[in-house]
Design a protein around this motif. Structure first.
Motif, PDB file in Angstrom:
ATOM      1  N   THR A  21      14.214  -1.053  -7.373  1.00 11.75           N
ATOM      2  CA  THR A  21      15.308  -0.068  -7.332  1.00 11.75           C
ATOM      3  C   THR A  21      16.577  -0.598  -8.000  1.00 11.75           C
ATOM      4  O   THR A  21      17.373   0.162  -8.519  1.00 11.75           O
ATOM      5  CB  THR A  21      15.634   0.339  -5.884  1.00 11.75           C
ATOM      6  OG1 THR A  21      15.870  -0.839  -5.116  1.00 11.75           O
ATOM      7  CG2 THR A  21      14.481   1.110  -5.276  1.00 11.75           C
ATOM      8  N   ARG A  22      16.754  -1.929  -7.978  1.00 12.74           N
ATOM      9  CA  ARG A  22      17.941  -2.487  -8.633  1.00 12.74           C
ATOM     10  C   ARG A  22      17.882  -2.283 -10.135  1.00 12.74           C
ATOM     11  O   ARG A  22      18.886  -2.001 -10.783  1.00 12.74           O
ATOM     12  CB  ARG A  22      18.069  -3.973  -8.345  1.00 12.74           C
ATOM     13  CG  ARG A  22      18.779  -4.194  -7.055  1.00 12.74           C
ATOM     14  CD  ARG A  22      19.307  -5.602  -6.974  1.00 12.74           C
ATOM     15  NE  ARG A  22      19.680  -5.843  -5.593  1.00 12.74           N
ATOM     16  CZ  ARG A  22      19.837  -7.027  -5.054  1.00 12.74           C
ATOM     17  NH1 ARG A  22      19.661  -8.101  -5.790  1.00 12.74           N
ATOM     18  NH2 ARG A  22      20.181  -7.146  -3.799  1.00 12.74           N
ATOM     19  N   GLY A  25      18.874   1.072 -10.720  1.00 15.74           N
ATOM     20  CA  GLY A  25      20.331   1.186 -10.574  1.00 15.74           C
ATOM     21  C   GLY A  25      21.054   0.811 -11.859  1.00 15.74           C
ATOM     22  O   GLY A  25      22.038   1.447 -12.252  1.00 15.74           O
ATOM     23  N   VAL A  28      20.773   3.612 -14.235  1.00 17.05           N
ATOM     24  CA  VAL A  28      21.694   4.688 -13.843  1.00 17.05           C
ATOM     25  C   VAL A  28      23.104   4.373 -14.342  1.00 17.05           C
ATOM     26  O   VAL A  28      23.761   5.225 -14.949  1.00 17.05           O
ATOM     27  CB  VAL A  28      21.699   4.878 -12.310  1.00 17.05           C
ATOM     28  CG1 VAL A  28      22.781   5.880 -11.903  1.00 17.05           C
ATOM     29  CG2 VAL A  28      20.333   5.340 -11.820  1.00 17.05           C
ATOM     30  N   GLN A  54      23.315  13.281 -10.053  1.00 15.88           N
ATOM     31  CA  GLN A  54      22.487  12.553  -9.070  1.00 15.88           C
ATOM     32  C   GLN A  54      21.053  13.047  -9.091  1.00 15.88           C
ATOM     33  O   GLN A  54      20.111  12.264  -9.053  1.00 15.88           O
ATOM     34  CB  GLN A  54      23.037  12.778  -7.662  1.00 15.88           C
ATOM     35  CG  GLN A  54      24.021  11.736  -7.247  1.00 15.88           C
ATOM     36  CD  GLN A  54      24.149  11.685  -5.728  1.00 15.88           C
ATOM     37  OE1 GLN A  54      23.240  11.265  -5.028  1.00 15.88           O
ATOM     38  NE2 GLN A  54      25.288  12.115  -5.249  1.00 15.88           N
ATOM     39  N   MET A  58      17.400  11.118  -9.648  1.00 15.38           N
ATOM     40  CA  MET A  58      16.340  11.140  -8.641  1.00 15.38           C
ATOM     41  C   MET A  58      15.041  11.696  -9.250  1.00 15.38           C
ATOM     42  O   MET A  58      13.957  11.186  -8.997  1.00 15.38           O
ATOM     43  CB  MET A  58      16.770  11.977  -7.420  1.00 15.38           C
ATOM     44  CG  MET A  58      17.917  11.365  -6.622  1.00 15.38           C
ATOM     45  SD  MET A  58      17.609   9.671  -6.065  1.00 15.38           S
ATOM     46  CE  MET A  58      16.484   9.955  -4.691  1.00 15.38           C
ATOM     47  N   TRP A  61      13.536   9.087 -11.517  1.00 15.63           N
ATOM     48  CA  TRP A  61      12.829   8.058 -10.735  1.00 15.63           C
ATOM     49  C   TRP A  61      11.426   8.535 -10.388  1.00 15.63           C
ATOM     50  O   TRP A  61      10.453   7.816 -10.544  1.00 15.63           O
ATOM     51  CB  TRP A  61      13.625   7.742  -9.472  1.00 15.63           C
ATOM     52  CG  TRP A  61      12.895   6.912  -8.459  1.00 15.63           C
ATOM     53  CD1 TRP A  61      12.260   7.365  -7.341  1.00 15.63           C
ATOM     54  CD2 TRP A  61      12.721   5.482  -8.465  1.00 15.63           C
ATOM     55  NE1 TRP A  61      11.706   6.320  -6.656  1.00 15.63           N
ATOM     56  CE2 TRP A  61      11.972   5.146  -7.317  1.00 15.63           C
ATOM     57  CE3 TRP A  61      13.126   4.460  -9.330  1.00 15.63           C
ATOM     58  CZ2 TRP A  61      11.614   3.842  -7.007  1.00 15.63           C
ATOM     59  CZ3 TRP A  61      12.764   3.152  -9.022  1.00 15.63           C
ATOM     60  CH2 TRP A  61      12.024   2.852  -7.882  1.00 15.63           C
TER      61      TRP A  61
ATOM     62  N   ILE B  67      22.362   5.772  -5.968  1.00 17.29           N
ATOM     63  CA  ILE B  67      20.940   6.048  -6.194  1.00 17.29           C
ATOM     64  C   ILE B  67      20.078   4.952  -5.562  1.00 17.29           C
ATOM     65  O   ILE B  67      19.068   5.235  -4.919  1.00 17.29           O
ATOM     66  CB  ILE B  67      20.643   6.154  -7.712  1.00 17.29           C
ATOM     67  CG1 ILE B  67      21.402   7.346  -8.322  1.00 17.29           C
ATOM     68  CG2 ILE B  67      19.154   6.254  -7.971  1.00 17.29           C
ATOM     69  CD1 ILE B  67      20.846   8.703  -7.991  1.00 17.29           C
ATOM     70  N   GLU B  68      20.509   3.708  -5.737  1.00 13.00           N
ATOM     71  CA  GLU B  68      19.740   2.605  -5.121  1.00 13.00           C
ATOM     72  C   GLU B  68      19.621   2.806  -3.621  1.00 13.00           C
ATOM     73  O   GLU B  68      18.548   2.619  -3.039  1.00 13.00           O
ATOM     74  CB  GLU B  68      20.410   1.260  -5.417  1.00 13.00           C
ATOM     75  CG  GLU B  68      20.154   0.745  -6.818  1.00 13.00           C
ATOM     76  CD  GLU B  68      20.881  -0.578  -7.082  1.00 13.00           C
ATOM     77  OE1 GLU B  68      20.859  -1.460  -6.193  1.00 13.00           O
ATOM     78  OE2 GLU B  68      21.482  -0.708  -8.166  1.00 13.00           O
ATOM     79  N   ARG B  70      19.766   5.582  -1.977  1.00 17.47           N
ATOM     80  CA  ARG B  70      18.844   6.696  -1.703  1.00 17.47           C
ATOM     81  C   ARG B  70      17.393   6.274  -1.903  1.00 17.47           C
ATOM     82  O   ARG B  70      16.509   6.702  -1.176  1.00 17.47           O
ATOM     83  CB  ARG B  70      19.169   7.895  -2.607  1.00 17.47           C
ATOM     84  CG  ARG B  70      20.439   8.628  -2.187  1.00 17.47           C
ATOM     85  CD  ARG B  70      20.698   9.839  -3.065  1.00 17.47           C
ATOM     86  NE  ARG B  70      19.712  10.892  -2.855  1.00 17.47           N
ATOM     87  CZ  ARG B  70      19.672  12.027  -3.569  1.00 17.47           C
ATOM     88  NH1 ARG B  70      20.559  12.232  -4.520  1.00 17.47           N
ATOM     89  NH2 ARG B  70      18.775  12.942  -3.323  1.00 17.47           N
ATOM     90  N   LEU B  71      17.175   5.452  -2.916  1.00 17.43           N
ATOM     91  CA  LEU B  71      15.794   5.068  -3.220  1.00 17.43           C
ATOM     92  C   LEU B  71      15.215   4.118  -2.186  1.00 17.43           C
ATOM     93  O   LEU B  71      14.005   4.073  -1.991  1.00 17.43           O
ATOM     94  CB  LEU B  71      15.713   4.425  -4.605  1.00 17.43           C
ATOM     95  CG  LEU B  71      16.008   5.363  -5.772  1.00 17.43           C
ATOM     96  CD1 LEU B  71      15.844   4.627  -7.084  1.00 17.43           C
ATOM     97  CD2 LEU B  71      15.096   6.580  -5.726  1.00 17.43           C
ATOM     98  N   ARG B  72      16.108   3.370  -1.524  1.00 17.92           N
ATOM     99  CA  ARG B  72      15.610   2.425  -0.530  1.00 17.92           C
ATOM    100  C   ARG B  72      14.890   3.149   0.604  1.00 17.92           C
ATOM    101  O   ARG B  72      14.051   2.566   1.277  1.00 17.92           O
ATOM    102  CB  ARG B  72      16.755   1.575   0.014  1.00 17.92           C
ATOM    103  CG  ARG B  72      16.782   0.193  -0.639  1.00 17.92           C
ATOM    104  CD  ARG B  72      17.955  -0.620  -0.164  1.00 17.92           C
ATOM    105  NE  ARG B  72      18.816  -0.930  -1.303  1.00 17.92           N
ATOM    106  CZ  ARG B  72      20.115  -0.763  -1.333  1.00 17.92           C
ATOM    107  NH1 ARG B  72      20.755  -0.273  -0.294  1.00 17.92           N
ATOM    108  NH2 ARG B  72      20.789  -1.073  -2.416  1.00 17.92           N
ATOM    109  N   GLN B  74      13.173   5.864   0.099  1.00 18.31           N
ATOM    110  CA  GLN B  74      12.198   6.759  -0.527  1.00 18.31           C
ATOM    111  C   GLN B  74      11.069   5.926  -1.118  1.00 18.31           C
ATOM    112  O   GLN B  74      11.309   4.840  -1.627  1.00 18.31           O
ATOM    113  CB  GLN B  74      12.884   7.556  -1.636  1.00 18.31           C
ATOM    114  CG  GLN B  74      12.133   8.802  -2.012  1.00 18.31           C
ATOM    115  CD  GLN B  74      13.055   9.782  -2.728  1.00 18.31           C
ATOM    116  OE1 GLN B  74      14.021  10.248  -2.176  1.00 18.31           O
ATOM    117  NE2 GLN B  74      12.749  10.086  -3.962  1.00 18.31           N
TER     118      GLN B  74
END
Ligand code: ZN
Lengths: 189, 151
Positions: A21-22, A25, A28, A54, A58, A61, B67-68, B70-72, B74
Motif C-alpha cells: 500500500t505504501r 501511496g 497517488v 479519491q 480506489m 487500486w 488512500i494508504e 483506506r487500503l489498510r 481493504q
C-alpha cells in the motif's frame, strides 16, 4: 510525465500489485494533483472533484492487476477519472435538470486570493467558458490541450475512433472560441 | 474569405500536426492568401497557449496517506474485478490514520450522512468495469472496439 516518471511508476506498480500500500501511496502522491486538476476542470466543483479524485485512486487500486504496461499509467488514470466524472455529470443533470453555471467553484477559487490579477482574470474567463460548452467538448479539449495526449490516446481514453477525435476537437475549439468571443463582446462570425 | 476556405476542421488538424505533408503545404499556402483563415489559426494558437498557461490545480493535502489508510482496511487487489460495496471505509481506522483523515474527511462524512451523495456506487462501478474497463483491460484486444491501434 517523462520516461523517468514512467519508470518510477512502473516500479511502484509492481510493488503495489503485490499488495504494497505504501508503493501505491507514492503513486497517488505523484498523480493526485494532475488527476484532481483534470476532474475539477471537467466537473467544475471543488468538493465533488476532491471526492472523485479519491474514488479514482480506489478504483485504480482495485483494477491494478488488470493494468497493462502498453497503456501509460497516467493516461489510464485519466480514463478512470473521465469515466467517474462523466457519471457524476450525468447524475447532476438528472438531479438539477440543468448544468451548473454561476455556482462554479473553479474560476474563483482556483488560483487562490494572492498574486496575479490580469492573468487570473484571464484564466478564470477560460475556466468559465469551458464550463459553458458541452462536457463532451470540454473533456476532449482538456485531454488534448492540458494533458497533451496524442489523438490515439484520446481515442482510447474516450472510447471513440481516432477519426472522430479530429472532428470533435475542431468543433470543441470552435465552440470554446465562440464562448470566449461572446464573453469579450467580439464577433467571431 | 477566399476561394475554398478549409475552416476550423483543417486548421485544428494543422495545429495538432495531423495533416499529411501535401495537405499541410496546400493549407499553409491558402492561409497566406486568406486573412480569415490566418486569423482563425491565430485564435486557435492563442487558445492553446492559454490552456498551457493554466496553473495546475492543487488538491492541497496528502491524498497518498488517506488512500494508504483506506487500503489498510481493504483486501489487496485481485484479478477478479470486485464491486466496491462501501463508499467510505472510515471506521476501522486507528489513531494516526484517523487524525490524518479527520480534517479533510469531516465535510465528506457529513455529506455522506446527510445523504446528498449516493452511498454505494453501483453506477460508478459500472462506469469503470463495464462494458469497457478503465485501462487496457480487454482480455482479447482485438475484440475491444476501442482497443485497436493503441500503442
Ligand atoms: Zn480561408
Amino acid at each position: 510525465m517523462d520516461d523517468a516518471d514512467t519508470e518510477r511508476d512502473n516500479a511502484s506498480i509492481v510493488r503495489a500489485r503485490a499488495g504494497d500500500t505504501r508503493a501505491f501511496g507514492e503513486i497517488v502522491r505523484r498523480h493526485q494533483d494532475r488527476v484532481f486538476s483534470f476532474i475539477l476542470r471537467l466537473t467544475g466543483t471543488r468538493d465533488e472533484a476532491m471526492d472523485l479524485t479519491q474514488e479514482v485512486f480506489m478504483k485504480a487500486w482495485q483494477a491494478l492487476p488488470e493494468w497493462r504496461s502498453e497503456a501509460r499509467f497516467s493516461t489510464w488514470l485519466l480514463q478512470i477519472a473521465r469515466n467517474l466524472s462523466i457519471d457524476l455529470l450525468r447524475r447532476r443533470q438528472v438531479i438539477q435538470f440543468a448544468p451548473l453555471d454561476d455556482e462554479l467553484d473553479i474560476a474563483d477559487t482556483a488560483m487562490g486570493p494572492e498574486a496575479c490579477y490580469a492573468t487570473c482574470q484571464r484564466d478564470a474567463q477560460l475556466a468559465r467558458a469551458l464550463q459553458r460548452i458541452p462536457a463532451g467538448q470540454r473533456e476532449i479539449l482538456l485531454l488534448r490541450e492540458v494533458e497533451d495526449l496524442t489523438y490515439t490516446d484520446i481515442a482510447r481514453t474516450l472510447g471513440i475512433r481516432p477519426g472522430t477525435v479530429k472532428s470533435r476537437l475542431a468543433r470543441a475549439r470552435a465552440a470554446l472560441l465562440e464562448r470566449l468571443g461572446r464573453k469579450a463582446g467580439e464577433d467571431h462570425g | 474569405m477566399a476561394d475554398h476556405c478549409p475552416r476550423t476542421l483543417a486548421l485544428s488538424a494543422l495545429l495538432d500536426g495531423q495533416l499529411q505533408p501535401r495537405q499541410r503545404r496546400e493549407l499553409l499556402a491558402h492561409i497566406d492568401r486568406c486573412a480569415a483563415c490566418g486569423e482563425r489559426l491565430r485564435e486557435l494558437e492563442t487558445l492553446r497557449s492559454r490552456f498551457q498557461a493554466l496553473p495546475q490545480e492543487r488538491l492541497g493535502f496528502d491524498l497518498g496517506a488517506v488512500i494508504e489508510a483506506r487500503l489498510r482496511v481493504q483486501p489487496r487487489p485481485s484479478r477478479t474485478a470486485r464491486r466496491p460495496g462501501m463508499r467510505w471505509l472510515l471506521f476501522p481506522l486507528s489513531g494516526a490514520a484517523a487524525l490524518t483523515l479527520g480534517l479533510y474527511l469531516g465535510s465528506t462524512l457529513i455529506r455522506s450522512m446527510a445523504g446528498d451523495m449516493p452511498a454505494g456506487p453501483p453506477m460508478l462501478a459500472m462506469a469503470v468495469f463495464d462494458p469497457i474497463p478503465p485501462g487496457n483491460l480487454c482480455p482479447v484486444p482485438k475484440s475491444c472496439p476501442s482497443g485497436n491501434g493503441f500503442r
